[in-house]
Write a protein that holds these residues in place. Structure first.
Motif, PDB file in Angstrom:
ATOM      1  N   GLU A   1      34.152  70.047  35.462  1.00  0.00           N
ATOM      2  CA  GLU A   1      34.459  71.291  34.721  1.00  0.00           C
ATOM      3  C   GLU A   1      34.863  70.594  33.250  1.00  0.00           C
ATOM      4  O   GLU A   1      35.353  69.390  33.313  1.00  0.00           O
ATOM      5  CB  GLU A   1      35.363  71.819  35.225  1.00  0.00           C
ATOM      6  CG  GLU A   1      35.313  72.625  36.775  1.00  0.00           C
ATOM      7  CD  GLU A   1      36.261  73.600  37.205  1.00  0.00           C
ATOM      8  OE1 GLU A   1      37.341  73.677  36.498  1.00  0.00           O
ATOM      9  OE2 GLU A   1      36.304  74.164  38.064  1.00  0.00           O
ATOM     10  N   GLY A   2      34.560  71.376  32.251  1.00  0.00           N
ATOM     11  CA  GLY A   2      34.950  71.008  30.798  1.00  0.00           C
ATOM     12  C   GLY A   2      33.946  70.120  30.163  1.00  0.00           C
ATOM     13  O   GLY A   2      34.281  69.763  29.003  1.00  0.00           O
TER      14      GLY A   2
ATOM     15  N   ALA B   1      37.421  66.292  36.969  1.00  0.00           N
ATOM     16  CA  ALA B   1      36.524  65.763  38.113  1.00  0.00           C
ATOM     17  C   ALA B   1      37.234  65.952  39.550  1.00  0.00           C
ATOM     18  O   ALA B   1      38.412  65.092  39.633  1.00  0.00           O
ATOM     19  CB  ALA B   1      35.936  64.584  37.750  1.00  0.00           C
ATOM     20  N   HIS B   2      36.627  66.588  40.449  1.00  0.00           N
ATOM     21  CA  HIS B   2      37.102  66.842  41.574  1.00  0.00           C
ATOM     22  C   HIS B   2      36.189  66.341  42.799  1.00  0.00           C
ATOM     23  O   HIS B   2      35.234  66.926  42.863  1.00  0.00           O
ATOM     24  CB  HIS B   2      37.681  68.206  41.999  1.00  0.00           C
ATOM     25  CG  HIS B   2      38.627  68.406  43.286  1.00  0.00           C
ATOM     26  ND1 HIS B   2      39.408  69.419  43.209  1.00  0.00           N
ATOM     27  CD2 HIS B   2      38.657  67.549  44.296  1.00  0.00           C
ATOM     28  CE1 HIS B   2      40.166  69.326  44.476  1.00  0.00           C
ATOM     29  NE2 HIS B   2      39.557  68.280  45.005  1.00  0.00           N
TER      30      HIS B   2
ATOM     31  N   GLU C   1      40.771  63.105  30.697  1.00  0.00           N
ATOM     32  CA  GLU C   1      40.234  63.272  31.813  1.00  0.00           C
ATOM     33  C   GLU C   1      41.005  63.313  33.030  1.00  0.00           C
ATOM     34  O   GLU C   1      42.095  62.421  33.104  1.00  0.00           O
ATOM     35  CB  GLU C   1      39.301  61.969  31.930  1.00  0.00           C
ATOM     36  CG  GLU C   1      38.162  61.905  31.074  1.00  0.00           C
ATOM     37  CD  GLU C   1      37.605  60.313  31.200  1.00  0.00           C
ATOM     38  OE1 GLU C   1      37.698  60.094  32.318  1.00  0.00           O
ATOM     39  OE2 GLU C   1      37.615  59.872  30.234  1.00  0.00           O
ATOM     40  N   ARG C   2      40.929  64.407  33.774  1.00  0.00           N
ATOM     41  CA  ARG C   2      41.921  64.563  34.963  1.00  0.00           C
ATOM     42  C   ARG C   2      41.019  64.349  36.099  1.00  0.00           C
ATOM     43  O   ARG C   2      40.209  65.236  36.592  1.00  0.00           O
ATOM     44  CB  ARG C   2      42.655  65.980  35.063  1.00  0.00           C
ATOM     45  CG  ARG C   2      43.325  66.221  33.688  1.00  0.00           C
ATOM     46  CD  ARG C   2      43.979  67.320  33.636  1.00  0.00           C
ATOM     47  NE  ARG C   2      44.541  67.818  32.212  1.00  0.00           N
ATOM     48  CZ  ARG C   2      45.630  67.396  31.965  1.00  0.00           C
ATOM     49  NH1 ARG C   2      46.434  66.692  32.408  1.00  0.00           N
ATOM     50  NH2 ARG C   2      46.093  67.794  30.584  1.00  0.00           N
ATOM     51  N   HIS C   3      41.260  63.404  36.820  1.00  0.00           N
ATOM     52  CA  HIS C   3      40.513  63.152  38.120  1.00  0.00           C
ATOM     53  C   HIS C   3      41.255  63.201  39.285  1.00  0.00           C
ATOM     54  O   HIS C   3      42.421  63.051  39.366  1.00  0.00           O
ATOM     55  CB  HIS C   3      39.923  61.481  38.174  1.00  0.00           C
ATOM     56  CG  HIS C   3      39.092  61.233  36.880  1.00  0.00           C
ATOM     57  ND1 HIS C   3      37.722  61.396  37.140  1.00  0.00           N
ATOM     58  CD2 HIS C   3      39.499  60.650  35.850  1.00  0.00           C
ATOM     59  CE1 HIS C   3      37.183  60.954  35.874  1.00  0.00           C
ATOM     60  NE2 HIS C   3      38.313  60.363  35.032  1.00  0.00           N
ATOM     61  N   ALA C   4      40.600  63.937  40.665  1.00  0.00           N
ATOM     62  CA  ALA C   4      41.291  64.166  41.626  1.00  0.00           C
ATOM     63  C   ALA C   4      40.369  63.846  42.746  1.00  0.00           C
ATOM     64  O   ALA C   4      38.958  63.805  42.677  1.00  0.00           O
ATOM     65  CB  ALA C   4      41.566  65.606  41.774  1.00  0.00           C
ATOM     66  N   ALA C   5      40.967  63.520  43.959  1.00  0.00           N
ATOM     67  CA  ALA C   5      40.179  63.013  45.175  1.00  0.00           C
ATOM     68  C   ALA C   5      40.677  63.627  46.391  1.00  0.00           C
ATOM     69  O   ALA C   5      41.909  63.255  46.511  1.00  0.00           O
ATOM     70  CB  ALA C   5      39.767  61.414  45.268  1.00  0.00           C
TER      71      ALA C   5
END
Length: 343
Positions: free
Chosen positions: A66-67, A85-86, A110-114
């Motif tokens: 997103e974004g 980013a998920h 940037e915000r990354h998630a897993a």
């Protein structure tokens, strides 16, 4: 005739997820078909065994972005891009291309998630044209059971500026990998990072900066701490080609071991072919200063609070390079909250 090896379940899942992919994702699919995921036998991944970390992943997943829309992104001068980013459970990959046009100033957050059971692989290709500036802030996934790789290929133009800061609390395996082509000729780059890893958390900071022209500047500061059962990795390489005279490049890594079973592996490297340069690298590992801890406890601070304050004061320095005060405070607060959790 091309020989293909027999992929395991996780590798097969990523191959299936990338069926029909183009560009970088097609290259990733082909590389996975040919040789699978990196293991500790690969010198560039010797402390971050991706194949072992992805055991148990059997299905394709999704990496939702997103974004940042599809295609080539060309933000306006003064723009801020908030990219999220998920990675859901399963194997997935995504990529984006960003062009900072000449003399523009752009901020990328940037915000990354897993999720647990995820393998996410996100790749950015970034061109920072002549005289442009990119301020890049990266928050790696905070995930006990997720595996995540964030990589970037960044090409700087003459007189361009890159200011990058990464904050990583680790995952089952996290790797933030940055490759920079540095032209010299007034261009500058700063690559800073902080990692704080609890039990069963793994964080890997890897970078390669190639200087191709004269008069370039690079500064790199990484600071990290690992608790018992946590593993931090720092690999930094500076390459100075023969044409890159008058290069000024400096790399420093400092690690703090917070328990007997903590592990930090570091390999800073210089590869220099020019003879008129100022280049240096440094690396040091240690433990909390018991004298300072005793001094703070004598003044009434509980041991957990005193330890947290000492660790924060050690780790916070790389965050000072973030130009945006609000972002800088946000990352400091995240660091403080995680320290309170570790205490």
């Amino acid at each position: 005739m091309t020989a293909y090896f027999n992929p395991n379940a996780a590798e097969s899942a990523l191959i299936d997820a990338l069926e029909g992919a183009e560009g970088w994702r097609a290259q990733l699919r082909d590389a996975t078909q040919r040789s699978g995921f990196p293991t500790k036998r690969d010198e560039h991944w010797k402390w971050s065994d991706l194949r072992a970390a992805t055991r148990g992943i059997t299905q394709p997943g999704a990496l939702a972005i997103e974004g940042a829309g599809e295609g080539v992104i060309e933000p306006a001068d003064g723009a801020r891009i908030d990219l999220t980013a998920h990675a859901s459970a399963g194997a997935s990959a995504a990529d984006r291309t960003l062009v900072i046009k000449a003399n523009r100033h752009v901020t990328l957050v940037e915000r990354h998630a897993a999720d647990d059971g995820a393998l996410g692989n996100f790749h950015l290709k970034i061109d920072v044209e002549a005289g442009a500036r990119l301020d890049r802030v990266i928050l790696m996934p905070d995930s006990e059971g997720g595996v995540y790789v964030a990589s970037a290929e960044i090409v700087l133009g003459e007189g361009a500026s890159l200011n990058q800061t990464t904050l990583d609390f680790g995952g089952k395996l996290n790797r933030c990998e940055t490759h920079v082509t540095h032209p010299g000729n007034g261009a500058e780059a700063r690559l800073d990072a902080v990692y704080l890893l609890g039990k069963d958390r793994h964080g890997d900071q890897t970078s390669v900066v190639r200087h191709t022209g004269p008069g370039g500047r690079l500064s790199q500061l990484a600071k990290g701490a690992a608790s018992s059962g946590g593993q931090g990795v720092f690999r930094g390489k500076i390459i100075v080609e023969r044409a890159a005279q008058k290069t000024d490049a400096r790399m420093t890594h400092r690690g703090l071991l917070l328990g007997d079973r903590a592990e930090i592996d570091a390999k800073p490297e210089l590869e220099i072919y020019a003879d008129d340069v100022q280049c240096a690298h440094g690396n040091a590992l240690g433990a909390i200063d018991e004298t300072a801890l005793f001094y703070m406890r004598q003044r009434g601070l509980p041991e957990a609070k005193a330890r947290a304050l000492l660790i924060e004061s050690f780790l916070a320095e790389p965050l000072d390079g973030i130009a945006d005060e609000g972002l800088r405070d946000e990352l400091r607060n995240l660091l403080r909250q995680r320290l309170e959790g570790l205490s």
